[in-house]
Scaffold this active site. Structure first.
Site, PDB file in Angstrom:
ATOM      1  N   PHE A  80       0.863  -1.181   0.000  1.00 46.42           N
ATOM      2  CA  PHE A  80       0.000   0.000   0.000  1.00 46.42           C
ATOM      3  C   PHE A  80       0.900   1.231   0.000  1.00 46.42           C
ATOM      4  CE2 PHE A  80      -2.744   2.962   2.578  1.00 46.42           C
ATOM      5  CZ  PHE A  80      -3.920   2.867   1.860  1.00 46.42           C
ATOM      6  N   ALA A  81       0.786   2.063  -1.020  1.00 37.61           N
ATOM      7  CA  ALA A  81       1.716   3.180  -1.161  1.00 37.61           C
ATOM      8  C   ALA A  81       0.971   4.511  -1.127  1.00 37.61           C
ATOM      9  CB  ALA A  81       2.509   3.025  -2.457  1.00 37.61           C
ATOM     10  N   LEU A  82       0.850   5.065   0.084  1.00 37.03           N
ATOM     11  CA  LEU A  82       0.149   6.327   0.286  1.00 37.03           C
ATOM     12  C   LEU A  82       1.106   7.406   0.800  1.00 37.03           C
ATOM     13  CD1 LEU A  82      -2.641   7.865   0.580  1.00 37.03           C
ATOM     14  CD2 LEU A  82      -2.755   6.947   2.910  1.00 37.03           C
ATOM     15  N   SER A 117       0.677  12.084   8.115  1.00 34.28           N
ATOM     16  CA  SER A 117      -0.618  12.224   8.795  1.00 34.28           C
ATOM     17  C   SER A 117      -1.631  12.937   7.902  1.00 34.28           C
ATOM     18  CB  SER A 117      -0.439  13.019  10.092  1.00 34.28           C
ATOM     19  OG  SER A 117       0.233  12.215  11.033  1.00 34.28           O
ATOM     20  N   ASP A 156      -9.299   1.594   7.602  1.00 30.75           N
ATOM     21  CA  ASP A 156     -10.118   1.115   8.735  1.00 30.75           C
ATOM     22  C   ASP A 156      -9.792  -0.354   9.028  1.00 30.75           C
ATOM     23  OD1 ASP A 156     -11.365   3.549   8.966  1.00 30.75           O
ATOM     24  OD2 ASP A 156     -13.213   2.945   7.955  1.00 30.75           O
ATOM     25  N   GLU A 195       0.133   3.205   9.866  1.00 30.03           N
ATOM     26  CA  GLU A 195      -1.321   3.085   9.542  1.00 30.03           C
ATOM     27  C   GLU A 195      -2.118   4.188  10.235  1.00 30.03           C
ATOM     28  OE1 GLU A 195      -3.122  -0.060   8.086  1.00 30.03           O
ATOM     29  OE2 GLU A 195      -1.297  -1.162   7.629  1.00 30.03           O
ATOM     30  N   GLY A 196      -1.513   5.367  10.326  1.00 29.32           N
ATOM     31  CA  GLY A 196      -2.134   6.508  11.012  1.00 29.32           C
ATOM     32  C   GLY A 196      -1.631   6.535  12.434  1.00 29.32           C
TER      33      GLY A 196
HETATM   34  N1  COS Z   1     -14.186   5.480   5.157  1.00 30.41           N
HETATM   35  C1  COS Z   1     -14.839   6.041   4.113  1.00 30.41           C
HETATM   36  N2  COS Z   1     -14.757   7.367   3.829  1.00 30.41           N
HETATM   37  C2  COS Z   1     -13.981   8.128   4.625  1.00 30.41           C
HETATM   38  C3  COS Z   1     -13.281   7.603   5.705  1.00 30.41           C
HETATM   39  C4  COS Z   1     -13.404   6.224   5.971  1.00 30.41           C
HETATM   40  N3  COS Z   1     -12.759   5.676   6.989  1.00 30.41           N
HETATM   41  N4  COS Z   1     -12.602   8.600   6.322  1.00 30.41           N
HETATM   42  C5  COS Z   1     -12.868   9.717   5.639  1.00 30.41           C
HETATM   43  N5  COS Z   1     -13.704   9.424   4.623  1.00 30.41           N
HETATM   44  C6  COS Z   1     -14.281  10.374   3.676  1.00 30.41           C
HETATM   45  C7  COS Z   1     -15.102  11.378   4.463  1.00 30.41           C
HETATM   46  O1  COS Z   1     -16.433  10.921   4.648  1.00 30.41           O
HETATM   47  C8  COS Z   1     -15.034  12.592   3.604  1.00 30.41           C
HETATM   48  O2  COS Z   1     -15.965  12.455   2.530  1.00 30.41           O
HETATM   49  P1  COS Z   1     -16.888  13.696   2.064  1.00 30.41           P
HETATM   50  O3  COS Z   1     -15.916  14.707   1.515  1.00 30.41           O
HETATM   51  O4  COS Z   1     -17.770  13.093   1.032  1.00 30.41           O
HETATM   52  O5  COS Z   1     -17.578  14.173   3.293  1.00 30.41           O
HETATM   53  C9  COS Z   1     -13.642  12.517   2.988  1.00 30.41           C
HETATM   54  O6  COS Z   1     -13.264  11.148   3.075  1.00 30.41           O
HETATM   55  C10 COS Z   1     -12.635  13.370   3.712  1.00 30.41           C
HETATM   56  O7  COS Z   1     -12.538  12.962   5.045  1.00 30.41           O
HETATM   57  P2  COS Z   1     -11.878  13.875   6.146  1.00 30.41           P
HETATM   58  O8  COS Z   1     -12.618  15.182   6.224  1.00 30.41           O
HETATM   59  O9  COS Z   1     -11.762  13.096   7.407  1.00 30.41           O
HETATM   60  O10 COS Z   1     -10.452  14.175   5.491  1.00 30.41           O
HETATM   61  P3  COS Z   1      -9.185  14.814   6.096  1.00 30.41           P
HETATM   62  O11 COS Z   1      -8.291  15.274   5.014  1.00 30.41           O
HETATM   63  O12 COS Z   1      -9.544  15.802   7.153  1.00 30.41           O
HETATM   64  O13 COS Z   1      -8.500  13.517   6.752  1.00 30.41           O
HETATM   65  C11 COS Z   1      -7.269  12.314   8.421  1.00 30.41           C
HETATM   66  C12 COS Z   1      -7.921  13.607   7.934  1.00 30.41           C
HETATM   67  C13 COS Z   1      -6.254  12.764   9.437  1.00 30.41           C
HETATM   68  C14 COS Z   1      -8.302  11.452   9.090  1.00 30.41           C
HETATM   69  C15 COS Z   1      -6.588  11.486   7.294  1.00 30.41           C
HETATM   70  O14 COS Z   1      -5.712  12.299   6.551  1.00 30.41           O
HETATM   71  C16 COS Z   1      -5.800  10.303   7.851  1.00 30.41           C
HETATM   72  O15 COS Z   1      -6.372   9.273   8.205  1.00 30.41           O
HETATM   73  N6  COS Z   1      -4.471  10.459   7.946  1.00 30.41           N
HETATM   74  C17 COS Z   1      -3.623   9.353   8.326  1.00 30.41           C
HETATM   75  C18 COS Z   1      -3.166   8.653   7.098  1.00 30.41           C
HETATM   76  C19 COS Z   1      -2.623   7.310   7.405  1.00 30.41           C
HETATM   77  O16 COS Z   1      -3.207   6.544   8.148  1.00 30.41           O
HETATM   78  N7  COS Z   1      -1.506   6.989   6.792  1.00 30.41           N
HETATM   79  C20 COS Z   1      -0.891   5.726   6.989  1.00 30.41           C
HETATM   80  C21 COS Z   1      -0.618   5.125   5.669  1.00 30.41           C
HETATM   81  S1  COS Z   1      -0.130   3.472   5.811  1.00 30.41           S
HETATM   82  S2  COS Z   1       1.531   3.540   6.795  1.00 30.41           S
END
Ligand code: COS
Length: 377
Positions: A116-118, A125, A233, A354-355
């Site tokens: 998974f490449a994000l 973050s 998730d 993973e966040g």
């Molecule tokens: N499932 C489905 N949809 C999701 C979701 C989820 N778990 N989480 C967010 N979304 C959707 C939201 O519903 C929103 O949709 P709408 O625009 O239609 O309302 C959209 O995605 C944006 O969500 P959000 O407002 O939460 O976006 P942000 O940019 O504020 O995201 C966080 C913030 C911090 C939550 C996000 O950037 C994140 O999780 N960062 C960590 C990344 C990570 O885990 N990296 C590890 C990679 S693997 S080492």
């Protein structure tokens, strides 16, 4: 325990425990042999439906497997978690029939390792800040950019890569692509030197003028951010299981050490007793949190809050347990080759990847603050 697990799940748990205790080796190399053995038993595609070459098990069974494997080898645990939750599920949930046929059976059997490449230098973050570009060209896209800390690194065969088709659109421009490792333009860096989880390679991957046909786009253009978040998730519940496995390993080591001390005539003092009782109670609580998240995920419901809670509680517990157990065992736990030292080193990264656990708390708080009905608190 019996309150939660059915007879079937208890039986599978025992099977995974035997497998982990008797089959997993723990040398210092990338665990190819462990993955082959896992693949032979169907564990590389445990929650993938049989029609796609998987074992057709439920998500909770998969989580039980990750917990037992991680207790013995947390590096193998994270590889299996990433391969399945964010390396194979992208195909299952968002792949076209043709993409599923092309990749799923080989991912499920373990012939291919998924990744998974994000993450990028400026997008950890804040995943929406990624700058890897996907420029539309005749018949497909050209990808340019680099991704950091990719689990599987140079060993992985198929990467789910997130890139933007329009940087001005922020997260709404992000698109997901399936990138095979032998595509011209893809290179993987050497494994990072890390403080723990050293058998699981983590590396940078670079894409330079990498052509990808439209048939390798995953889902709709610009749907990539939602795809990434929803996959995470499931990934976070896997990492929670890894944390639980590590916490249990540290606690078990320490209780056995205290028992040996008692046999030798040294009584366990009250402060040590309080520490192991607290850790055992927290382990039992975290286990329930994880199984609840796994059941929610298995039922097909969105489980963002449950997954985030399980992830930060379990991985914080792993670090706490490893730290306190080292305090308790002292010289009996501190040698470089001592398992407790390994658990301590292995426990740090799961709090971050993973966040990060700070992000998980933000995710939980946001959801609570937007809920009208708080009866499920
Ligand atoms: N499932 C489905 N949809 C999701 C979701 C989820 N778990 N989480 C967010 N979304 C959707 C939201 O519903 C929103 O949709 P709408 O625009 O239609 O309302 C959209 O995605 C944006 O969500 P959000 O407002 O939460 O976006 P942000 O940019 O504020 O995201 C966080 C913030 C911090 C939550 C996000 O950037 C994140 O999780 N960062 C960590 C990344 C990570 O885990 N990296 C590890 C990679 S693997 S080492």
């Amino acid at each position: 325990m019996e309150l939660v697990l059915s007879e079937y799940h208890q039986h599978r748990q025992e099977e995974f425990r035997c497998f982990a205790d008797s089959e997993l080796d723990q040398d210092h190399q990338f665990p190819h042999q462990n993955l082959i053995k896992a693949g032979n038993r169907g564990y590389m595609g445990l929650p993938i439906p049989k029609e796609w070459g998987g074992a057709g098990d439920d998500f909770l069974t998969y989580i039980l497997m990750l917990e037992e494997v991680s207790k013995v080898c947390a590096s193998t645990g994270v590889i299996l978690s990433v391969h399945t939750s964010v390396g194979t599920f992208p195909l299952l949930y968002y792949g076209s029939e043709e993409q599923k046929k092309r990749f799923l059976p080989n991912l499920s059997s373990g012939k291919l390792l998924g990744a998974f490449a994000l993450t990028e230098t400026g997008a950890g973050s804040d995943a929406a800040a990624l700058v890897t570009t996907a420029t539309a060209v005749d018949g497909g896209y050209v990808l340019n950019g680099s991704k950091l800390f990719i689990t599987g690194g140079g060993e992985a065969d198929l990467f789910t890569v997130f890139a933007t088709v329009d940087r001005s659109m922020g997260r709404t421009g992000i698109t997901a692509f399936l990138v095979e490792k032998d595509r011209p333009g893809l290179t993987a860096g050497p494994p990072e030197k890390k403080m723990g989880l050293n058998r699981s390679h983590t590396a940078e991957i670079r894409m330079e003028d990498l052509f990808i046909p439209v048939s390798n786009r995953l889902g709709e253009e610009k749907a990539g951010f939602m795809i990434a978040m929803s996959l995470l998730d499931g990934g976070r519940i896997g990492i929670a299981a890894q944390g639980l496995g590590l916490a249990r390993a540290a606690l078990e080591f320490t209780i056995n050490h205290l028992k040996q001390q008692e046999h030798a005539g040294v009584n366990t003092d009250q402060s040590s007793a309080f520490i192991i009782a607290d850790l055992a109670a927290k382990t039992a609580a975290v286990r329930l949190l994880i199984y609840r998240a796994a059941m929610a995920k298995g039922s097909g419901k969105r489980c963002t809050k449950e997954a985030a809670m399980a992830k930060f509680m379990a991985t914080d517990l792993a670090m706490e347990a490893a730290t306190k157990c080292l305090d308790l065992c002292q010289s009996a736990g501190c040698g470089v080759d001592n398992p407790l030292t390994r658990y301590f080193c292995d426990a740090k990264a799961p709090q971050i990847y993973e966040g990060s656990n700070q992000i998980q708390r933000i995710v939980v708080a946001r959801e609570l603050l937007s809920q009208k009905n708080l009866s499920q608190l």
